[in-house]
Design an enzyme around this catalytic site. Sequence first.
Site, PDB file in Angstrom:
ATOM      1  N   HIS B 324       0.769  -1.332  -0.036  1.00 36.67           N
ATOM      2  CA  HIS B 324      -0.004   0.038   0.010  1.00 36.67           C
ATOM      3  C   HIS B 324       0.812   1.185  -0.023  1.00 36.67           C
ATOM      4  O   HIS B 324       0.370   2.361  -0.532  1.00 36.67           O
ATOM      5  CB  HIS B 324      -0.800   0.057   1.295  1.00 36.67           C
ATOM      6  N   SER B 375     -12.556  -3.885   8.671  1.00 38.00           N
ATOM      7  CA  SER B 375     -12.209  -3.893  10.326  1.00 38.00           C
ATOM      8  C   SER B 375     -12.653  -5.703  10.840  1.00 38.00           C
ATOM      9  O   SER B 375     -13.125  -6.263   9.732  1.00 38.00           O
ATOM     10  CB  SER B 375     -13.064  -2.911  11.007  1.00 38.00           C
ATOM     11  N   HIS B 399      -7.423   0.943  -0.634  1.00 38.85           N
ATOM     12  CA  HIS B 399      -6.655  -0.065   0.341  1.00 38.85           C
ATOM     13  C   HIS B 399      -7.757  -0.726   1.671  1.00 38.85           C
ATOM     14  O   HIS B 399      -7.083  -1.671   2.133  1.00 38.85           O
ATOM     15  CB  HIS B 399      -5.432   0.453   0.531  1.00 38.85           C
TER      16      HIS B 399
END
Lengths: 141, 476
Positions: B324, B375, B399
């Site tokens: 990322h 999450s 991302h």
Amino acid sequence: MTVAAHWEHFSHQADVGVRGMGATPEQAFEQAALALTAVITDPALVAPRKMVRLSCMAPNVELLLADWLNSLIFEMVTRNMLFSRFEVHLKVSHLTAKAWGEALKVAYHHPAVEIKGATYTALKVAQQADGRWLAQCVVDV
Amino acid sequence: MDIALFERKSGYEWHIKPFGKMHVPGVIFASESLLREMDAKVYEQVTNVAMLPGIVKASWAMPDAHWGYGFPIGGVAAFDADAGGVVSAGGVGFDISCGVRILHTGLHVEDIGAVKSKLADALYRAIPAGMGSTGAIRLNAAAMDAMLEGGARWAVERGFGTSADLERIEEAGCMRGADSSQVSMQAKKRQKDEMGTLGSGNHYLEIQMVTDVYAPGTAVAFDVNPGDVLVSIHCGSRGLGHQIGTEFLKRMVIAAPGYGIALPDRELACAPIESSLGKEYLGAMRAAVNCALANRQILTHLTRQVFSQLLPEARLSLLYDVSHNTCKIEEHQVDGRMKKLYVHRKGATRAFGPGHPDLPKKLRDVGQPVLIGGSMGTASYILAGTEQGMQLACGSACHGAGRAMSRHQALQNWNGRQVVDNLEDHGILIRSPSMRGVAEEAPGAYKDVSAVVDAADGAGLARKVARVVPLICIKG
């Protein structure tokens, strides 16, 4: 008038801001370091058993604050320690300091997060209208 | 965010016309509701990036963009060395090459039911996680340099995986141009005990289950089917990358005036690509990319060991590994011509479309897997890069979910133990050394990852392939 030195956190959407306030720039730096420890754990849980000396240089006082916090992050990681007491001496572009702390004990300190670095976001060292000094920046966690 | 600041080009594309010192437009990819909820700082940071020397095409922000450091998190920008372009330590960030990999297991969700709790405990014991955790591997100076120049290839050569893993990693597991001599002794010291560690914050190792498939053809090529059990690992270059970011940020801030660069924000610290400082940073940054690739490879090895003991029928093969926080040399079209560009992605995923020569043969027809972490209580997604995305934003996508609130707010809203108990009631086992850390990472502290992914899909940056949900989450 005496002004109480203190620290606080301020909000950043992804991370955390650390802020120290004090009667002098040195006190504000010391309080910002306490705020740094508080990102990880309650500073009251960290006994000042062992002393470490640090020094750093930077072309201005704001970069020096970031350097100071980054030096502490480096010492925390490589010594596996947390710090809770600080003594800072500032000259124009040079900082020397002592930091007292103890070995990190995961089961006791319950570290919330490790800190990757002190950033230049919201980085500020300045005297406020009331005479107090402020030292702050956002740290990346 | 005030949407009146933008010109709407499509349902998911919002433009900021260049003004002041901006060299290129700003572009945010988002639905109207995501844009309205976005922090106003993203607008400021997108426009600041557009002022950097040598930027081409646009300063982009992905649908998960939020207030970052210099660049927004979710920011993408490409620079042309021939036009005085820069490389920015702030544009890559502290956690260089932080990324996600997903492994197949060859197992169906029913296969792990009986050992789920044992598996969670065994993974928690095997994967060093959280502050103060250390890895089992200690590298001497020569081995450290070999790791920094070899990446995942170095790890595989030492028995941490197979050569089949390498073709499923960006750069085939080894970033070229890494220069270990540009990595300071401090950075190496910081890494000494951290090989094969997960870290903390939003890093995790999850056991996941595929719930939905949206693009059956691509899902076949990716070999993901409803009910499949996957492993997802999210972490980066650990202390070494953080130290390199810290050191070069300072050096570039101090050097910028000497290069005639007026920084709109100190955190955008940068140096010309062709300068000695720029080259030193690229050498060190690429070494950190290799450190991250080696780290995820070692964690893969540790995960395989756990599965081999508890579920010996499992076969953990790599679907793909994405990074990322990077700056990579890539070829993209600029004004109708292919140009070599230095593409910065800060909290954004490379998302190459079908046919790209850098993709492994088995994936080339369908595009690069784009792995989006959610999450710990919601969902993650697997997408595929598109040809349209190559044109829109140099082959880039979002991302993750992106945080909706600060850690401080999250701590006020949730108690870690309650979060763990609540998730367990929903079949998700959390293992973490820090309940405060769990509270700060509570699912409610994140944006709706589905809305972010739908926006990336709607914009054409990448196409949805599959949705996965967590079964076990090891948090640092």
